[in-house]
Design a protein around this motif. Structure first.
Motif, PDB file in Angstrom:
ATOM      1  N   LEU A   1       8.250   8.603  -9.267  1.00  0.00           N
ATOM      2  CA  LEU A   1       8.775   7.695  -8.232  1.00  0.00           C
ATOM      3  C   LEU A   1       7.651   6.920  -7.561  1.00  0.00           C
ATOM      4  CD1 LEU A   1      10.983   6.612  -6.350  1.00  0.00           C
ATOM      5  CD2 LEU A   1      10.686   8.670  -4.954  1.00  0.00           C
ATOM      6  N   PHE A   2       6.573   7.580  -7.174  1.00  0.00           N
ATOM      7  CA  PHE A   2       5.486   6.891  -6.485  1.00  0.00           C
ATOM      8  C   PHE A   2       4.723   5.965  -7.420  1.00  0.00           C
ATOM      9  CE2 PHE A   2       6.489   9.536  -3.019  1.00  0.00           C
ATOM     10  CZ  PHE A   2       5.821   9.075  -1.901  1.00  0.00           C
ATOM     11  N   ASP A   3       4.607   6.319  -8.681  1.00  0.00           N
ATOM     12  CA  ASP A   3       3.974   5.409  -9.644  1.00  0.00           C
ATOM     13  C   ASP A   3       4.792   4.133  -9.807  1.00  0.00           C
ATOM     14  OD1 ASP A   3       1.949   7.213  -9.982  1.00  0.00           O
ATOM     15  OD2 ASP A   3       2.806   8.132 -11.794  1.00  0.00           O
ATOM     16  N   MET A   4       6.101   4.272  -9.895  1.00  0.00           N
ATOM     17  CA  MET A   4       6.949   3.082 -10.041  1.00  0.00           C
ATOM     18  C   MET A   4       7.012   2.271  -8.749  1.00  0.00           C
ATOM     19  SD  MET A   4      10.033   4.672 -12.361  1.00  0.00           S
ATOM     20  CE  MET A   4      10.700   3.094 -12.815  1.00  0.00           C
ATOM     21  N   CYS A   5       6.910   2.941  -7.585  1.00  0.00           N
ATOM     22  CA  CYS A   5       6.849   2.200  -6.325  1.00  0.00           C
ATOM     23  C   CYS A   5       5.578   1.362  -6.241  1.00  0.00           C
ATOM     24  CB  CYS A   5       6.918   3.168  -5.146  1.00  0.00           C
ATOM     25  SG  CYS A   5       8.546   3.916  -4.883  1.00  0.00           S
ATOM     26  N   GLN A   6       4.474   1.908  -6.727  1.00  0.00           N
ATOM     27  CA  GLN A   6       3.231   1.137  -6.756  1.00  0.00           C
ATOM     28  C   GLN A   6       3.308   0.006  -7.775  1.00  0.00           C
ATOM     29  OE1 GLN A   6       0.412   1.682  -4.814  1.00  0.00           O
ATOM     30  NE2 GLN A   6      -0.360  -0.218  -5.704  1.00  0.00           N
ATOM     31  N   ARG A   7       3.962   0.234  -8.876  1.00  0.00           N
ATOM     32  CA  ARG A   7       4.027  -0.775  -9.944  1.00  0.00           C
ATOM     33  C   ARG A   7       4.980  -1.915  -9.599  1.00  0.00           C
ATOM     34  NH1 ARG A   7       6.160   0.505 -16.127  1.00  0.00           N
ATOM     35  NH2 ARG A   7       5.949  -1.646 -16.934  1.00  0.00           N
TER      36      ARG A   7
ATOM     37  N   GLU B   1       0.853  -1.194   0.000  1.00  0.00           N
ATOM     38  CA  GLU B   1       0.000   0.000   0.000  1.00  0.00           C
ATOM     39  C   GLU B   1       0.887   1.243   0.000  1.00  0.00           C
ATOM     40  OE1 GLU B   1      -2.725  -0.100   3.187  1.00  0.00           O
ATOM     41  OE2 GLU B   1      -3.708  -1.978   2.558  1.00  0.00           O
ATOM     42  N   VAL B   2       0.936   1.915  -1.117  1.00  0.00           N
ATOM     43  CA  VAL B   2       1.750   3.128  -1.261  1.00  0.00           C
ATOM     44  C   VAL B   2       0.879   4.336  -0.946  1.00  0.00           C
ATOM     45  CG1 VAL B   2       3.146   4.508  -2.857  1.00  0.00           C
ATOM     46  CG2 VAL B   2       3.179   2.005  -2.987  1.00  0.00           C
ATOM     47  N   VAL B   3       1.439   5.264  -0.171  1.00  0.00           N
ATOM     48  CA  VAL B   3       0.697   6.461   0.220  1.00  0.00           C
ATOM     49  C   VAL B   3       0.475   7.354  -0.996  1.00  0.00           C
ATOM     50  CG1 VAL B   3       0.719   8.482   1.732  1.00  0.00           C
ATOM     51  CG2 VAL B   3       1.696   6.316   2.518  1.00  0.00           C
ATOM     52  N   LYS B   4      -0.743   7.860  -1.123  1.00  0.00           N
ATOM     53  CA  LYS B   4      -1.080   8.800  -2.197  1.00  0.00           C
ATOM     54  C   LYS B   4      -1.241  10.198  -1.625  1.00  0.00           C
ATOM     55  CE  LYS B   4      -1.445   5.495  -5.286  1.00  0.00           C
ATOM     56  NZ  LYS B   4      -0.509   5.393  -6.420  1.00  0.00           N
ATOM     57  N   TYR B   5      -0.922  11.184  -2.419  1.00  0.00           N
ATOM     58  CA  TYR B   5      -1.018  12.571  -1.978  1.00  0.00           C
ATOM     59  C   TYR B   5      -1.694  13.386  -3.065  1.00  0.00           C
ATOM     60  CZ  TYR B   5       3.154  12.813  -4.899  1.00  0.00           C
ATOM     61  OH  TYR B   5       4.038  12.692  -5.947  1.00  0.00           O
ATOM     62  N   THR B   6      -2.240  14.531  -2.673  1.00  0.00           N
ATOM     63  CA  THR B   6      -2.901  15.441  -3.606  1.00  0.00           C
ATOM     64  C   THR B   6      -1.961  16.598  -3.944  1.00  0.00           C
ATOM     65  OG1 THR B   6      -3.885  16.690  -1.777  1.00  0.00           O
ATOM     66  CG2 THR B   6      -5.155  14.826  -2.647  1.00  0.00           C
ATOM     67  N   ASP B   7      -2.400  17.423  -4.906  1.00  0.00           N
ATOM     68  CA  ASP B   7      -1.588  18.589  -5.293  1.00  0.00           C
ATOM     69  C   ASP B   7      -1.477  19.592  -4.161  1.00  0.00           C
ATOM     70  OD1 ASP B   7      -1.336  17.387  -7.730  1.00  0.00           O
ATOM     71  OD2 ASP B   7      -2.938  18.549  -8.685  1.00  0.00           O
ATOM     72  N   GLU B   8      -2.586  19.788  -3.423  1.00  0.00           N
ATOM     73  CA  GLU B   8      -2.541  20.721  -2.299  1.00  0.00           C
ATOM     74  C   GLU B   8      -1.576  20.240  -1.220  1.00  0.00           C
ATOM     75  OE1 GLU B   8      -5.205  19.448  -3.622  1.00  0.00           O
ATOM     76  OE2 GLU B   8      -6.179  21.176  -4.606  1.00  0.00           O
ATOM     77  N   GLU B   9      -1.604  18.936  -0.909  1.00  0.00           N
ATOM     78  CA  GLU B   9      -0.690  18.403   0.090  1.00  0.00           C
ATOM     79  C   GLU B   9       0.758  18.515  -0.370  1.00  0.00           C
ATOM     80  OE1 GLU B   9      -3.456  14.977   2.274  1.00  0.00           O
ATOM     81  OE2 GLU B   9      -2.204  14.459   0.543  1.00  0.00           O
ATOM     82  N   TYR B  10       0.993  18.325  -1.652  1.00  0.00           N
ATOM     83  CA  TYR B  10       2.363  18.442  -2.142  1.00  0.00           C
ATOM     84  C   TYR B  10       2.863  19.874  -1.990  1.00  0.00           C
ATOM     85  CZ  TYR B  10       6.478  17.968  -5.075  1.00  0.00           C
ATOM     86  OH  TYR B  10       7.775  17.969  -5.535  1.00  0.00           O
ATOM     87  N   GLU B  11       2.050  20.849  -2.361  1.00  0.00           N
ATOM     88  CA  GLU B  11       2.485  22.241  -2.260  1.00  0.00           C
ATOM     89  C   GLU B  11       2.668  22.682  -0.812  1.00  0.00           C
ATOM     90  OE1 GLU B  11       3.408  24.127  -4.646  1.00  0.00           O
ATOM     91  OE2 GLU B  11       2.884  22.728  -6.259  1.00  0.00           O
ATOM     92  N   LYS B  12       1.947  22.021   0.107  1.00  0.00           N
ATOM     93  CA  LYS B  12       1.968  22.460   1.501  1.00  0.00           C
ATOM     94  C   LYS B  12       3.039  21.750   2.322  1.00  0.00           C
ATOM     95  CE  LYS B  12      -1.192  23.329   5.357  1.00  0.00           C
ATOM     96  NZ  LYS B  12      -2.587  23.165   5.849  1.00  0.00           N
ATOM     97  N   TYR B  13       3.264  20.445   2.047  1.00  0.00           N
ATOM     98  CA  TYR B  13       4.144  19.667   2.906  1.00  0.00           C
ATOM     99  C   TYR B  13       5.368  19.059   2.192  1.00  0.00           C
ATOM    100  CZ  TYR B  13      -0.128  19.678   5.728  1.00  0.00           C
ATOM    101  OH  TYR B  13      -1.259  20.054   6.415  1.00  0.00           O
ATOM    102  N   LEU B  14       5.312  18.866   0.868  1.00  0.00           N
ATOM    103  CA  LEU B  14       6.277  18.000   0.204  1.00  0.00           C
ATOM    104  C   LEU B  14       7.228  18.707  -0.739  1.00  0.00           C
ATOM    105  CD1 LEU B  14       3.781  15.118  -0.692  1.00  0.00           C
ATOM    106  CD2 LEU B  14       5.108  15.416   1.402  1.00  0.00           C
ATOM    107  N   THR B  15       7.224  19.988  -0.788  1.00  0.00           N
ATOM    108  CA  THR B  15       8.122  20.676  -1.709  1.00  0.00           C
ATOM    109  C   THR B  15       9.579  20.480  -1.288  1.00  0.00           C
ATOM    110  OG1 THR B  15       7.813  22.679  -0.394  1.00  0.00           O
ATOM    111  CG2 THR B  15       6.431  22.423  -2.366  1.00  0.00           C
ATOM    112  N   ASP B  16      10.442  20.246  -2.308  1.00  0.00           N
ATOM    113  CA  ASP B  16      11.861  20.001  -2.061  1.00  0.00           C
ATOM    114  C   ASP B  16      12.636  20.612  -3.220  1.00  0.00           C
ATOM    115  OD1 ASP B  16      14.441  19.009  -1.632  1.00  0.00           O
ATOM    116  OD2 ASP B  16      13.679  17.170  -0.727  1.00  0.00           O
ATOM    117  N   PRO B  17      13.685  21.401  -2.923  1.00  0.00           N
ATOM    118  CA  PRO B  17      14.432  22.013  -4.033  1.00  0.00           C
ATOM    119  C   PRO B  17      15.177  21.003  -4.896  1.00  0.00           C
ATOM    120  CG  PRO B  17      15.515  22.428  -1.922  1.00  0.00           C
ATOM    121  CD  PRO B  17      14.186  21.823  -1.600  1.00  0.00           C
ATOM    122  N   ILE B  18      15.467  19.836  -4.378  1.00  0.00           N
ATOM    123  CA  ILE B  18      16.216  18.841  -5.145  1.00  0.00           C
ATOM    124  C   ILE B  18      15.292  18.023  -6.037  1.00  0.00           C
ATOM    125  CG2 ILE B  18      17.780  16.869  -4.938  1.00  0.00           C
ATOM    126  CD1 ILE B  18      18.668  17.937  -2.260  1.00  0.00           C
TER     127      ILE B  18
END
Length: 409
Positions: A138-144, A112-129
């Motif tokens: 990455l998450f699509d390939m982790c699920q696959r 079970e791979v965690v899914k996130y929304t666009d709002e959650e990405y902009e709020k919690y998951l932004t990374d300069p790298i």
């Protein structure tokens, strides 16, 4: 004329006297039950690769009321989403084919791979790298590929190492879980939150593993010698430390006041305090001093498992007692249903076990002293007791009474 005459070779007698080479006798192996002689001769006494079937199963016959047939029937698996229909041989009993899902569908496990929304990405998951497109891939390939990061790193479009892919996946999953939880305590037991992924530790582990795998035989031999020498030195230090701790003197206070005073380590014992007890018994002050010394050395030890520290503690606790007293202590332990040696000799268990032995030893000594005092009192009651200086009446040959004073020298 033979071949030797034609070739002009000298004739030699046939070496009949030569003894045949002795062959080692073959070990006779008994044929296992349930295997025919022909099959056992084919395998040549070599044990089979598969486990042997029990003899009772070979002689077991199917019930006469069941008619068993094998049929080529179609089946579908819930593990597949395309409803593909395949065929296989099925054991049919009395013409009734088995029903239900495919037997191997239960082994189709997915992560079970965690899914996130666009709002959650902009709020919690932004990374300069990392960009959002790379994170989505990455998450699509982790699920696959079910978190098979070696395969994911091989097929990932950009040049990312396995450690970088793992770090990004677990950091995003951890951030999403903590953001969606009502309180941090709700997800504190989750494995991703409880044990975060550490990139530096993983790289160091792989580097150390690569060094071990690339060692030569000479380096492995030297490492084994160093480890053996270190183990020997550690064992020698442990033996010396335990022997030194067992020899530590512990003194106590002079005697006991009304047999109720508590004993405190660090005080002195008077030599005359033990004179009031009969020979063959141990004074409570001496016994408690040895017990305190044993407990002190037990607390100072750090290793209890797979050592003889417990045996040394038991010997130190019972050193002042005789062989019969030690046997009585062991008999009392057996009557109480306690093992002579703890099965799990941890620090707490060893401490309680030795404490119980000391209490039993103290009880036996007190019982011996009580028996001694009772015997002494009964002897005083049975025999006439004469106090020094008491006048005694004696009679002269003439019959005249005379008072005589008893004197003791």
């Amino acid at each position: 004329m033979d071949a030797k005459d034609i070739l002009g070779l000298p004739k030699t007698a046939h070496p009949l006297s030569q003894e045949k080479k002795s062959r080692p006798p073959k070990e006779s192996q008994r044929k296992p039950d349930g295997i025919s002689r022909e099959v056992y001769a084919l395998i040549g006494g070599v044990p089979p690769l598969m486990p042997a079937v029990e003899t009772s199963q070979l002689k077991k016959r199917p019930p006469t009321d069941e008619k068993i047939t094998w049929q080529w029937l179609p089946f579908t698996s819930s593990a597949r989403k395309d409803n593909l229909q395949l065929y296989h041989w099925v054991r049919v009993v009395n013409g009734v084919p088995p029903t239900g899902d495919y037997s191997f569908a239960k082994y189709n496990k997915s992560v079970e791979v965690v899914k996130y929304t666009d709002e959650e990405y902009e709020k919690y998951l932004t990374d300069p790298i990392w960009t959002k497109e790379e994170t989505d891939q990455l998450f699509d390939m982790c699920q696959r590929f079910d978190l098979r990061f070696i395969v994911i790193a091989d097929r990932f479009p950009s040049s990312r190492t396995v450690e970088e892919l793992k770090d990004r996946y677990y950091s995003v999953s951890r951030a999403i879980l903590m953001a969606r939880a009502a309180s941090p305590a709700d997800v504190s037991g989750h494995p991703i939150v409880k044990e975060p992924y550490k990139v530096a530790q993983e790289r160091e582990r792989k580097r150390a593993l690569s060094m071990v795998l690339s060692q030569t035989k000479h380096q492995e031999r030297k490492d084994a010698e160093v480890l053996a020498e270190a183990k020997r030195i550690a064992e020698a230090r442990m033996v010396a430390r335990s022997a030194k701790e067992l020899e530590l003197p512990v003194t106590l206070n002079d005697g006991l006041e009304n047999n109720e005073r508590a004993l405190v380590p660090g005080e002195t014992v008077s030599p005359s305090s033990n004179s009031q007890f009969p020979s063959g018994t141990v004074a409570p002050s001496t016994l408690m001093a040895e017990n305190a010394s044993t407990l002190g050395s037990l607390k100072m030890l750090r290793v209890y498992l797979r050592t003889y520290a417990l045996d040394q503690m038991i010997q130190a606790a019972s050193s002042s007692a005789g062989l019969r007293t030690i046997k009585r202590v062991e008999q009392s332990l057996q009557e109480l249903g306690v093992n002579l040696k703890p099965r799990v000799p941890t620090k707490a268990v060893c401490s309680h076990h030795l404490e119980l032995r000391k209490e039993i030893l103290t009880l036996l000594n007190l019982q011996k002293q009580l028996q001694y005092k009772e015997a002494e009192g009964s002897s005083y009651r049975d025999s006439p007791y004469e106090t020094p200086g008491t006048p005694k009446v004696c009679f002269l040959p003439c019959g005249r009474p005379v008072l005589q004073t008893m004197r003791f020298f």
